[in-house]
Design a protein around this motif. Sequence first.
Motif, PDB file in Angstrom:
ATOM      1  N   HIS A 139       7.272  93.947  38.878  1.00 13.40           N
ATOM      2  CA  HIS A 139       7.968  94.996  39.618  1.00 13.40           C
ATOM      3  C   HIS A 139       9.208  95.483  38.865  1.00 13.40           C
ATOM      4  N   ALA A 140       9.551  96.725  39.077  1.00 12.53           N
ATOM      5  CA  ALA A 140      10.719  97.311  38.433  1.00 12.53           C
ATOM      6  C   ALA A 140      12.001  96.576  38.834  1.00 12.53           C
ATOM      7  N   ASP A 141      12.042  96.042  40.066  1.00 11.57           N
ATOM      8  CA  ASP A 141      13.248  95.341  40.506  1.00 11.57           C
ATOM      9  C   ASP A 141      13.487  94.057  39.717  1.00 11.57           C
ATOM     10  N   THR A 142      12.506  93.618  38.947  1.00  9.47           N
ATOM     11  CA  THR A 142      12.673  92.452  38.093  1.00  9.47           C
ATOM     12  C   THR A 142      13.475  92.815  36.852  1.00  9.47           C
ATOM     13  N   ALA A 143      13.566  94.097  36.520  1.00  7.37           N
ATOM     14  CA  ALA A 143      14.308  94.528  35.337  1.00  7.37           C
ATOM     15  C   ALA A 143      15.792  94.205  35.471  1.00  7.37           C
ATOM     16  N   ALA A 144      16.358  94.305  36.647  1.00  8.31           N
ATOM     17  CA  ALA A 144      17.794  94.058  36.819  1.00  8.31           C
ATOM     18  C   ALA A 144      18.190  92.635  36.408  1.00  8.31           C
ATOM     19  N   PRO A 145      17.536  91.586  36.936  1.00  9.32           N
ATOM     20  CA  PRO A 145      17.926  90.245  36.477  1.00  9.32           C
ATOM     21  C   PRO A 145      17.591  90.021  35.004  1.00  9.32           C
ATOM     22  N   TRP A 146      16.520  90.627  34.531  1.00  9.58           N
ATOM     23  CA  TRP A 146      16.137  90.514  33.123  1.00  9.58           C
ATOM     24  C   TRP A 146      17.261  91.070  32.235  1.00  9.58           C
ATOM     25  N   TYR A 147      17.733  92.267  32.562  1.00  6.87           N
ATOM     26  CA  TYR A 147      18.800  92.896  31.790  1.00  6.87           C
ATOM     27  C   TYR A 147      20.102  92.112  31.917  1.00  6.87           C
TER      28      TYR A 147
END
Length: 179
Positions: A2-10
Amino acid sequence: MHADTAAPWYRMADLLPEAAAQHVKDCWDTGEQESGLGLLVEGLIARQVPVGGADRALLSVLAEQWGLRERLTPGILRCLGDGGPAPVRLLDDDADGAEPVTGLGGPELAGLVLAPWIGCNRCGRLLLRAHTWEPWDDFSHRAEHYVIATPGRDRVLRVLPADAAGEAFAELLDGCPGV
């Protein structure tokens, strides 16, 4: 993913120096999450970047979601701690005495072995992975379910499906009665 996983990844990538962080972010953007996670963990270890307990657990959840938990966990556990209080901790099978649990839960857990994974430091609840026991005398590669259990591992509070590692982690964090 999911795109919302990008925030913790970044956010996790930003713990690294700028060039290394950009390389990890580029991996996300090009669909090379497996490579990016490896680079992230290696970078954190090599640069001795302090990582909080919740972030260490989050790294493990990301690794689980991408099928890399077994490979990356030793490195994640070697990441330098930040010394601060953390709502959760990643359990080390050796240091925490984590042992498989059997005979807990309803029919969806029958025949599965539960491996303690992440513990809540506030209330003691546990997030466990439910695996089949393979003929070669080890856990299956992927979890069949994720289970939130009481501190004494005597009662299942919730069973989540195989694709819900992130949701299970969020529930452990946000559903804590000790908050």
